[in-house]
Design an enzyme around this catalytic site. Structure first.
Site, PDB file in Angstrom:
ATOM      1  CG  HIS A  32      -1.895   1.035   1.378  1.00 44.57           C
ATOM      2  ND1 HIS A  32      -3.147   0.949   0.803  1.00 44.57           N
ATOM      3  CD2 HIS A  32      -1.870   2.223   2.026  1.00 44.57           C
ATOM      4  CE1 HIS A  32      -3.846   2.032   1.100  1.00 44.57           C
ATOM      5  NE2 HIS A  32      -3.091   2.834   1.840  1.00 44.57           N
ATOM      6  CG  ASP A  34      -0.784   5.648   2.648  1.00 40.78           C
ATOM      7  OD1 ASP A  34      -1.959   5.552   2.258  1.00 40.78           O
ATOM      8  OD2 ASP A  34      -0.307   4.957   3.555  1.00 40.78           O
ATOM      9  CG  MET A  36      -0.437  11.668   2.148  1.00 37.41           C
ATOM     10  SD  MET A  36       0.091  11.732   3.863  1.00 37.41           S
ATOM     11  CE  MET A  36      -0.608  10.194   4.468  1.00 37.41           C
ATOM     12  CG  HIS A  65      -4.965   5.707   0.053  1.00 44.19           C
ATOM     13  ND1 HIS A  65      -4.954   5.654   1.429  1.00 44.19           N
ATOM     14  CD2 HIS A  65      -6.072   6.425  -0.270  1.00 44.19           C
ATOM     15  CE1 HIS A  65      -5.987   6.317   1.908  1.00 44.19           C
ATOM     16  NE2 HIS A  65      -6.681   6.807   0.905  1.00 44.19           N
ATOM     17  CG  MET A  67      -5.113   9.924   1.163  1.00 47.69           C
ATOM     18  SD  MET A  67      -4.233   9.421   2.648  1.00 47.69           S
ATOM     19  CE  MET A  67      -2.886   8.521   1.908  1.00 47.69           C
ATOM     20  CG  MET A 136      -9.954   6.724   4.630  1.00 45.32           C
ATOM     21  SD  MET A 136      -8.380   5.892   4.346  1.00 45.32           S
ATOM     22  CE  MET A 136      -7.390   6.482   5.738  1.00 45.32           C
ATOM     23  CG  PHE A 142      -0.425  12.919   9.957  1.00 44.28           C
ATOM     24  CD1 PHE A 142       0.848  13.438   9.739  1.00 44.28           C
ATOM     25  CD2 PHE A 142      -1.521  13.767   9.818  1.00 44.28           C
ATOM     26  CE1 PHE A 142       1.024  14.781   9.403  1.00 44.28           C
ATOM     27  CE2 PHE A 142      -1.363  15.115   9.478  1.00 44.28           C
ATOM     28  CZ  PHE A 142      -0.079  15.612   9.269  1.00 44.28           C
ATOM     29  N   GLY A 143       0.277   8.478   9.476  1.00 44.04           N
ATOM     30  CA  GLY A 143       0.313   7.134  10.030  1.00 44.04           C
ATOM     31  C   GLY A 143       0.285   7.208  11.549  1.00 44.04           C
TER      32      GLY A 143
HETATM   33  C1  DX5 Z   1      -3.417   7.358   6.574  1.00 46.13           C
HETATM   34  C2  DX5 Z   1      -2.897   6.437   5.487  1.00 46.13           C
HETATM   35  C3  DX5 Z   1      -2.653   5.059   5.994  1.00 46.13           C
HETATM   36  C4  DX5 Z   1      -1.570   4.987   7.022  1.00 46.13           C
HETATM   37  C5  DX5 Z   1      -1.814   3.800   7.875  1.00 46.13           C
HETATM   38  O1  DX5 Z   1      -3.542   8.629   6.074  1.00 46.13           O
HETATM   39  O2  DX5 Z   1      -3.826   6.332   4.433  1.00 46.13           O
HETATM   40  O3  DX5 Z   1      -2.433   4.114   4.959  1.00 46.13           O
HETATM   41  O4  DX5 Z   1      -0.278   4.894   6.458  1.00 46.13           O
HETATM   42  O5  DX5 Z   1      -0.852   3.815   8.882  1.00 46.13           O
HETATM   43  P1  DX5 Z   1      -1.095   3.176  10.303  1.00 46.13           P
HETATM   44  O6  DX5 Z   1      -1.267   1.695  10.081  1.00 46.13           O
HETATM   45  O7  DX5 Z   1       0.155   3.534  11.014  1.00 46.13           O
HETATM   46  O8  DX5 Z   1      -2.330   3.799  10.883  1.00 46.13           O
HETATM   47 ZN    ZN Z   2      -3.623   4.576   2.930  1.00 42.73          ZN
END
Ligand code: DX5
Ligand code: ZN
Length: 220
Positions: A32, A34, A36, A65, A67, A136, A142-143
């Site tokens: 996956h 991400d 941004m 993904h 965003m 979501m 953010f992770g």
């Molecule tokens: C959040 C991202 C996620 C994120 C998930 O904005 O879309 O994919 O990286 O990270 P964790 O598992 O740390 O919540």
């Molecule tokens: Zn994601």
């Protein structure tokens, strides 16, 4: 079969290739990515060059993904870089159908994501145009955030809508997924789990953490 999608946002980028190799060895089903843009979400991450760099070093499908405020601008470059699935957000697309069709016309799978504040019913008109619905389970950006408490109910409702429509698509969850919230999500009907921090931040290491996810979910 529950699929595990490690989110590289949580990886140490100085060791990205090695870590992707580890999750592949651990039994991950896809990677996956991400993306941004600092507009749709208040953070910046990565672009097509990261996908291009990963493409030759893993056999796993790469899901992107997006965003971003203007996903239509980027789907072709990510596809060209090697993305297998392109996921776009409802919140920036008054009518997502043309873009979802375009993604499929590029030979990619089309994913449709909704934020925690978006009513899940918005997916209904798109169910025939998508291969994956992404629920979501945190506010994106953010992770490392905590799984939101309204998530189980939303996942269950989405699974019900998918079943009622008679389509065979993935239901993916993303944000705050660990073994516990992952199991809860699977019980509600999710079949793809995105996990960033709980895999790449695990003291077990990414390979063993992925293996633990795979084995735990195999018993569901
Ligand atoms: C959040 C991202 C996620 C994120 C998930 O904005 O879309 O994919 O990286 O990270 P964790 O598992 O740390 O919540
Ligand atoms: Zn994601």
């Amino acid at each position: 079969m529950i699929a595990i999608a490690p989110s590289i946002l949580a990886a140490d980028f100085s060791r990205l290739g090695e870590l992707v190799y580890q999750v592949e060895q651990g039994g991950a089903d896809r990677v996956h990515v991400d993306v941004m843009d600092g507009h749709f979400v208040p953070n910046l991450s990565m672009g097509p060059i990261v996908v291009q760099g990963l493409r030759p070093i893993t056999r796993l499908p790469l899901e992107v993904h997006l965003m971003v405020e203007q996903p239509a601008k980027f789907v072709e470059s990510f596809r060209k870089a090697g993305a297998d699935t392109l996921i776009v957000h409802h919140e920036v697309l008054p009518d997502a159908t043309p873009l979802l069709r375009h993604i499929r016309s590029l030979g990619a799978k089309a994913g449709f994501a909704i934020n925690p504040a978006t009513p899940v019913e918005v997916v209904v008109p798109y169910l025939e145009h998508i291969d994956l619905a992404l629920c979501m389970t945190v506010v994106p950006g953010f992770g490392g955030q905590a799984y939101l408490p309204q998530s189980p109910q939303r996942i269950a409702r989405l699974r019900q809508l998918i079943r009622e429509a008679g389509v065979n698509i993935d239901l993916e969850v993303d944000g705050g997924i660990d073994l516990k919230t992952g199991l809860e999500s699977v019980r509600c009907g999710a079949n793809v789990l995105v996990a960033g921090t709980s895999i790449f931040g695990s003291p077990l290491g990414a390979q063993a953490a992925t293996r633990q996810f795979v084995e735990t979910m195999a018993h569901t």
